[in-house]
Design a protein around this motif. Structure first.
Motif, short mmCIF file in Angstrom:
data_model
loop_
_atom_site.label_atom_id
_atom_site.label_comp_id
_atom_site.label_asym_id
_atom_site.label_seq_id
_atom_site.Cartn_x
_atom_site.Cartn_y
_atom_site.Cartn_z
N PRO A 124 38.94 42.57 24.46
CA PRO A 124 37.53 42.52 24.13
C PRO A 124 36.68 42.09 25.32
O PRO A 124 36.94 41.10 25.97
CB PRO A 124 37.47 41.47 23.01
CG PRO A 124 38.66 40.62 23.23
CD PRO A 124 39.72 41.53 23.78
N VAL A 125 35.65 42.89 25.60
CA VAL A 125 34.69 42.55 26.62
C VAL A 125 33.47 41.97 25.90
O VAL A 125 32.71 42.69 25.27
CB VAL A 125 34.28 43.79 27.44
CG1 VAL A 125 33.30 43.41 28.53
CG2 VAL A 125 35.51 44.46 28.02
N GLN A 126 33.29 40.69 25.97
CA GLN A 126 32.26 40.03 25.19
C GLN A 126 31.02 39.78 26.05
O GLN A 126 31.11 39.33 27.18
CB GLN A 126 32.77 38.70 24.65
CG GLN A 126 34.00 38.87 23.78
CD GLN A 126 34.60 37.55 23.38
OE1 GLN A 126 34.03 36.50 23.63
NE2 GLN A 126 35.75 37.58 22.76
N ALA A 127 29.88 40.12 25.53
CA ALA A 127 28.62 39.93 26.23
C ALA A 127 28.16 38.48 26.09
O ALA A 127 27.23 38.15 25.35
CB ALA A 127 27.56 40.89 25.70
N ILE A 128 28.89 37.58 26.77
CA ILE A 128 28.54 36.18 26.70
C ILE A 128 28.50 35.63 28.12
O ILE A 128 28.95 36.26 29.07
CB ILE A 128 29.57 35.38 25.89
CG1 ILE A 128 30.97 35.52 26.51
CG2 ILE A 128 29.59 35.83 24.44
CD1 ILE A 128 32.04 34.71 25.81
N ALA A 129 27.91 34.46 28.27
CA ALA A 129 27.85 33.85 29.59
C ALA A 129 29.25 33.56 30.09
O ALA A 129 30.16 33.27 29.33
CB ALA A 129 27.04 32.56 29.51
N ALA A 130 29.41 33.69 31.41
CA ALA A 130 30.72 33.45 31.99
C ALA A 130 31.19 32.03 31.72
O ALA A 130 30.43 31.07 31.82
CB ALA A 130 30.65 33.68 33.50
N ALA A 131 32.46 31.91 31.33
CA ALA A 131 33.03 30.59 31.05
C ALA A 131 33.12 29.80 32.36
O ALA A 131 33.31 30.37 33.43
CB ALA A 131 34.41 30.75 30.43
N PRO A 132 32.99 28.49 32.26
CA PRO A 132 33.01 27.65 33.47
C PRO A 132 34.28 27.81 34.30
O PRO A 132 34.27 27.63 35.51
CB PRO A 132 32.90 26.23 32.92
CG PRO A 132 32.24 26.39 31.59
CD PRO A 132 32.75 27.70 31.06
N ASP A 133 35.39 28.14 33.63
CA ASP A 133 36.65 28.23 34.38
C ASP A 133 36.99 29.66 34.80
O ASP A 133 38.11 29.94 35.21
CB ASP A 133 37.79 27.64 33.55
CG ASP A 133 38.07 28.46 32.28
OD1 ASP A 133 39.17 28.30 31.72
OD2 ASP A 133 37.19 29.25 31.87
N ASP A 134 36.00 30.58 34.71
CA ASP A 134 36.27 31.97 35.11
C ASP A 134 36.74 32.06 36.55
O ASP A 134 37.69 32.80 36.86
CB ASP A 134 35.01 32.82 34.91
CG ASP A 134 34.85 33.29 33.47
OD1 ASP A 134 35.65 32.86 32.62
OD2 ASP A 134 33.93 34.07 33.20
N ALA A 135 36.06 31.35 37.44
CA ALA A 135 36.43 31.40 38.86
C ALA A 135 37.85 30.90 39.06
O ALA A 135 38.61 31.48 39.86
CB ALA A 135 35.45 30.57 39.69
N LYS A 136 38.23 29.87 38.32
CA LYS A 136 39.58 29.34 38.43
C LYS A 136 40.60 30.35 37.94
O LYS A 136 41.65 30.56 38.57
CB LYS A 136 39.70 28.05 37.62
CG LYS A 136 41.07 27.40 37.68
CD LYS A 136 41.11 26.11 36.87
CE LYS A 136 42.49 25.47 36.90
NZ LYS A 136 42.53 24.23 36.09
N GLN A 137 40.32 31.01 36.81
CA GLN A 137 41.23 32.02 36.28
C GLN A 137 41.38 33.18 37.25
O GLN A 137 42.49 33.70 37.46
CB GLN A 137 40.71 32.55 34.94
CG GLN A 137 40.80 31.57 33.80
CD GLN A 137 40.41 32.23 32.48
OE1 GLN A 137 41.00 33.22 32.07
NE2 GLN A 137 39.39 31.69 31.82
N LEU A 138 40.28 33.59 37.86
CA LEU A 138 40.33 34.69 38.81
C LEU A 138 41.17 34.31 40.02
O LEU A 138 42.02 35.09 40.48
CB LEU A 138 38.91 35.07 39.24
CG LEU A 138 38.78 36.27 40.20
CD1 LEU A 138 39.44 37.51 39.61
CD2 LEU A 138 37.30 36.54 40.50
#
Length: 218
Positions: free
Chosen positions: A28-42
């Motif tokens: 699912p591609v959710q149209a929500i604000a990026a989670a704070p830990d997105d950069a860490k996951q990437l």
């Protein structure tokens, strides 16, 4: 046999230009604000990819209509990959770091596409910066990381979505379990991996192939 051939060619049109489908509802591609830990996951996903020196895995390649073929994947970084398909398919895809070569033994044809023009470039092209072009897609599962990679300045390269599952024994603690590719013709394919083996002996000979074309071709 004819059904396998038809299914395979349907897959390969995306595979050689893209190489990879699961229903969109699974990622699912959710149209929500990026989670704070997105950069860490990437960062973790990129580190996991870079930590793979060599790998072998069983795979199943599926097109959007549900047709599938299986085989064995061999990967050696940087840039080399081999899709050894089931014997009945009589086809092979090999990447040498610069191009993907599609060999069809049943009709004695060989075709090549630049890796950089394929979504597979995210896995194989050393110049493709996954961190720069990647975006975390929210899955709702803390043990599953989904990364969409696309170069918006080159839509012809297509899109690849890499799905990782947390596994302590895998390089970087994340295991690449499948990927979904959408090529520039909107053809979508999935490669699902299983029985991943890391650090296995892989040599350049594993990426050689026999040319089926007549020797007297001009």
């Amino acid at each position: 046999m004819n059904h396998v051939k038809k299914t395979f060619r349907s897959c390969v049109s995306a595979a050689a230009l893209a190489a990879l489908s699961v229903p969109a509802t699974l990622i699912p591609v959710q149209a929500i604000a990026a989670a704070p830990d997105d950069a860490k996951q990437l960062d973790q996903a990129v580190a996991a990819l870079r930590a793979i020196d060599s790998m072998k895995a069983d795979f199943v390649q599926t097109d959007r209509s549900g047709g599938s073929v299986s085989g064995v994947l061999t990967l050696k970084r940087p840039g080399k990959i081999r899709f050894q398909y089931q014997k009945s398919a009589e086809m092979l895809i090999v990447g040498d770091g610069k191009a993907l070569t599609f060999i069809d033994y049943s009709v004695r044809q060989v075709q090549r596409w630049p890796i950089k023009n394929s979504p597979l470039g995210a896995l194989l092209d050393p110049s493709r910066d996954v961190a720069k072009y990647g975006k975390v897609l929210q899955t709702g599962n803390p043990n599953v990381t989904s990364i969409e990679v696309r170069d918006r300045s080159h839509p012809e390269y297509g899109v690849i979505t890499l799905i990782f599952t947390r596994k302590p024994s895998a390089p970087g603690g994340l295991e690449l379990t499948y990927w979904v590719a959408l090529d520039s013709q909107n053809k979508r394919t999935t490669i699902s991996l299983s029985n991943q083996r890391y650090g296995v002996p892989v040599t350049d000979n594993d990426f050689r192939w026999t040319d089926p074309r007549p020797r007297n071709r001009h």
